[in-house]
Scaffold this motif. Structure first.
Motif, PDB file in Angstrom:
ATOM      1  N   GLU A   1       0.837  -1.204   0.000  1.00 22.29           N
ATOM      2  CA  GLU A   1       0.000   0.000   0.000  1.00 22.29           C
ATOM      3  C   GLU A   1       0.877   1.261   0.000  1.00 22.29           C
ATOM      4  O   GLU A   1       0.613   2.212  -0.728  1.00 22.29           O
ATOM      5  CB  GLU A   1      -0.933  -0.016   1.225  1.00 22.29           C
TER       6      GLU A   1
ATOM      7  N   ASN B   1       0.886   4.082  -2.865  1.00 23.79           N
ATOM      8  CA  ASN B   1       0.632   5.492  -2.550  1.00 23.79           C
ATOM      9  C   ASN B   1       1.763   6.386  -3.044  1.00 23.79           C
ATOM     10  O   ASN B   1       1.517   7.471  -3.562  1.00 23.79           O
ATOM     11  CB  ASN B   1       0.454   5.680  -1.039  1.00 23.79           C
TER      12      ASN B   1
ATOM     13  N   ARG C   1       1.210   6.561  -6.835  1.00 27.26           N
ATOM     14  CA  ARG C   1      -0.059   7.168  -7.245  1.00 27.26           C
ATOM     15  C   ARG C   1      -0.161   8.622  -6.806  1.00 27.26           C
ATOM     16  O   ARG C   1      -0.483   9.491  -7.587  1.00 27.26           O
ATOM     17  CB  ARG C   1      -1.196   6.397  -6.593  1.00 27.26           C
ATOM     18  N   HIS C   2       0.122   8.867  -5.534  1.00 26.44           N
ATOM     19  CA  HIS C   2      -0.079  10.228  -5.000  1.00 26.44           C
ATOM     20  C   HIS C   2       1.225  11.022  -4.958  1.00 26.44           C
ATOM     21  O   HIS C   2       1.233  12.200  -5.235  1.00 26.44           O
ATOM     22  CB  HIS C   2      -0.661  10.176  -3.587  1.00 26.44           C
TER      23      HIS C   2
ATOM     24  N   GLY D   1      -6.581   3.084   2.512  1.00 24.31           N
ATOM     25  CA  GLY D   1      -5.208   2.556   2.583  1.00 24.31           C
ATOM     26  C   GLY D   1      -4.512   2.815   3.898  1.00 24.31           C
ATOM     27  O   GLY D   1      -4.032   1.888   4.562  1.00 24.31           O
TER      28      GLY D   1
HETATM   29 MG    MG Z   1      -3.863   4.266  -0.908  1.00 26.93          MG
END
Ligand code: MG
Ligand code: ATP
Length: 265
Positions: A186, A190, A193-194, A234
């Motif tokens: 996770e 993250n 993705r972020h 998440g």
């Molecule tokens: Mg997440």
């Protein structure tokens, strides 16, 4: 000769005033203790309320994730397994049709072989997602290495992994190691993705007999206090996994300064 005696009235007055002063002081002290006690109890109640609210939200996130995961598995099974097995079954029945030419038999058989291969691949992928075989067979270190390889092969990020802990093959650790693996999955998702991170670092080390995982990325970071960053599942799942591990989670992130996460397990 004049004697310097204090009048009796004055002595009585002083005694009375002192007594009243003591009474007032005692009264103020009692009031002070009473109100500070009320404040302590109020704070305690508020703390308990926040704790139970937090526990509820963790529980809610566990249930939601479980349901999401079930939905995803059901969809995968439906789209990637059942639908293909349906066509395999149809093709197998077709083979029973009388007077088929050799060409038709070959075509149908090839169809069945291709579809069975695809179904097998899909079922392996689904099983792999549920429990990575390398993690089960070779343990956390090998599992994380494979995870890093997968991320590195995407070429958009470079993952550095160092392990300074020698894990023993205790069966009790399997469940715990699966939590650590899922947490890292996770965190890495993250970061990509972020955080749009281009570099990730993972370190396992033991300090004073406690196993730590130190994770960091060089992404855009985020404001950990903002409520909009607390809506996802998440991080809540990470929190509940760390609490399953009886560990403590530290998240440190600032805009443009990347993200650092430490937890013990
Ligand atoms: Mg997440
Ligand atoms: N490494 C990171 N870099 C930058 N921002 C991050 C990072 N990790 C988390 N965040 C921020 O924290 C928020 C919460 O993350 P979380 O994983 O809980 O939810 P999500 O990824 O948005 O959704 P979900 O994980 O449920 O699919 C993210 O939306 C993002 O804004």
């Amino acid at each position: 000769m004049k004697t310097n005696t204090i009048p009796q009235n004055e002595i009585i007055c002083v005694i009375i005033y002192t007594f009243i002063a003591f009474l007032l002081m005692a009264f103020v002290l009692i009031l002070f203790f009473y109100f500070s006690r009320i404040k302590i109890v109020k704070n305690e109640i508020e703390k308990r309320y926040l704790e139970s609210k937090h526990q509820k939200s963790l529980l809610h996130s566990i249930i939601t994730t479980q349901e999401d995961e079930r939905k995803r598995i059901a969809q995968d099974l439906h789209d990637d397994i059942s639908s293909k097995l349906n066509i395999v079954s149809l093709n197998s029945h077709l083979l029973l049709t009388p007077d088929l030419s050799q060409k038709e038999i070959t075509e149908i058989t090839n169809n069945i072989i291709n579809l069975t291969k695809k179904t097998l691949d899909n079922s392996r992928r689904i099983a792999h997602d549920l429990l990575p075989p390398v993690l089960e067979k070779f343990g956390l270190d090998a599992g994380v290495k494979e995870l890093c390889l997968e991320f590195n092969s995407s070429k958009s990020v470079s993952v550095k992994y160092e392990n300074l802990i020698s894990f023993n093959d205790d069966n009790n650790d399997e469940q715990r190691h699966l939590h650590v693996f899922r947490i890292l999955q996770e965190l890495m998702n993250n970061s990509l993705r972020h955080g749009k991170a281009s570099s990730i670092s993972i370190l396992f080390e033991n300090e004073d007999g406690i196993n730590y995982c130190k994770y960091s990325d060089n992404g855009i970071g985020f404001d950990t206090t903002k409520s909009c960053n607390k809506k996802g599942l998440g991080m809540k799942n990470i929190e509940s996994r760390v609490s399953f591990l009886n560990g403590v989670l530290h998240i440190n992130s600032e805009i443009n300064k990347g993200t650092q996460i430490i937890f013990n397990f």
